[in-house]
Design a protein around this motif. Structure first.
Motif, mmCIF file in Angstrom:
data_model
loop_
_atom_site.group_PDB
_atom_site.id
_atom_site.type_symbol
_atom_site.label_atom_id
_atom_site.label_comp_id
_atom_site.label_asym_id
_atom_site.label_seq_id
_atom_site.Cartn_x
_atom_site.Cartn_y
_atom_site.Cartn_z
ATOM 1 N N GLY A 11 0.815 -1.213 0.000
ATOM 2 C CA GLY A 11 0.000 0.000 0.000
ATOM 3 C C GLY A 11 0.844 1.255 0.000
ATOM 4 N N HIS A 20 -2.359 4.544 -6.508
ATOM 5 C CA HIS A 20 -3.396 4.304 -5.498
ATOM 6 C C HIS A 20 -4.659 3.695 -6.098
ATOM 7 N N LEU A 23 -4.814 -0.133 -5.481
ATOM 8 C CA LEU A 23 -4.770 -0.702 -4.131
ATOM 9 C C LEU A 23 -5.636 -1.943 -3.990
ATOM 10 N N PRO A 55 -8.464 3.440 2.131
ATOM 11 C CA PRO A 55 -7.304 3.917 1.367
ATOM 12 C C PRO A 55 -6.373 4.843 2.138
ATOM 13 N N THR A 193 -8.468 11.600 1.753
ATOM 14 C CA THR A 193 -8.695 10.539 0.779
ATOM 15 C C THR A 193 -9.202 11.101 -0.543
ATOM 16 N N ALA A 200 -9.453 5.431 -5.354
ATOM 17 C CA ALA A 200 -9.307 4.339 -4.395
ATOM 18 C C ALA A 200 -10.493 4.277 -3.437
#
Length: 210
Positions: A11, A20, A23, A55, A193, A200
């Motif tokens: 990750g 990302h 993931l 994420p 995020t 993600a």
């Protein structure tokens, strides 16, 4: 070559490389981990460490992922052992001051003997950091610091299955200030995020129920 830390390292590497969006792509994760294992002379076979967390948690491992894998794993284990030690000290403070050493010494002994801690030092799980966060939260809860407890509860949402029930009981117990702290942390993590890995987040909400 534990599959718990290799998932965290994957990750961190993906966000460092701007990947990302992969993931939750199991094929991309397995390809990365197979190549990582090959470089270190390990045959993973069919094993794989998928990314199970929201994420934003991948950013925690971005600095570690810049280190060689064995070094990063040892640093992570050391961090978790240190966190567990601090958590034991905080739990000791919850006991009566006049309690004998034979009683308080059970705290580090039982922590060291429990399976999650053993997996922490053998597989690189995040048990120590989780235990410290939980112990800090309970310390704030017991002293009536509702907002601080709420902020700490929000940080635990890297493990939603633990944080949801804990947060609900915390808000019922301490009220609106705890909810405010929870919202501050939750809102901040959501903004991070959305700003850094919006694709993600959609993958997490879609893939994890599956």
């Amino acid at each position: 070559f534990g599959l718990d830390f290799i998932a965290f390292y994957t990750g961190g590497s993906f966000v460092n490389d701007g990947r990302h969006g992969e993931l939750f792509d199991l094929r991309a994760v397995k390809a990365f981990q197979n190549e990582l294992a090959r470089r270190h002379g390990v045959d993973l076979g069919a094993a794989m460490g998928p990314w199970w967390n929201p994420p934003f948690y991948a950013w925690v491992f971005a600095p570690l992922a810049k280190l060689p894998y064995p070094t990063a794993a040892n640093v992570w284990i050391g961090i978790n052992v240190a966190c567990a030690a601090v958590a034991c000290w905080l739990m000791r403070r919850m006991l009566p001051r006049d309690v004998s050493w034979k009683t308080w010494a059970l705290i580090p002994v039982l922590v060291a003997l429990c399976t999650p801690f053993i997996h922490c030092v053998t597989h690189g799980q995040n048990t120590g950091t989780s235990l410290l966060l939980l112990t800090l939260l309970v310390t704030a809860w017991r002293s009536g610091r509702a907002f601080t407890a709420g902020v700490l509860a929000g940080l635990m949402f890297y493990k939603p299955q633990l944080a949801l029930v804990l947060s609900a009981v915390l808000v019922i117990s301490l009220g609106r200030r705890a909810l405010l702290g929870l919202c501050v942390t939750g809102g901040t993590l959501l903004l991070v995020t959305l700003a850094t890995m919006p694709d993600a987040l959609g993958d997490f909400l879609r893939q994890m129920p599956l």
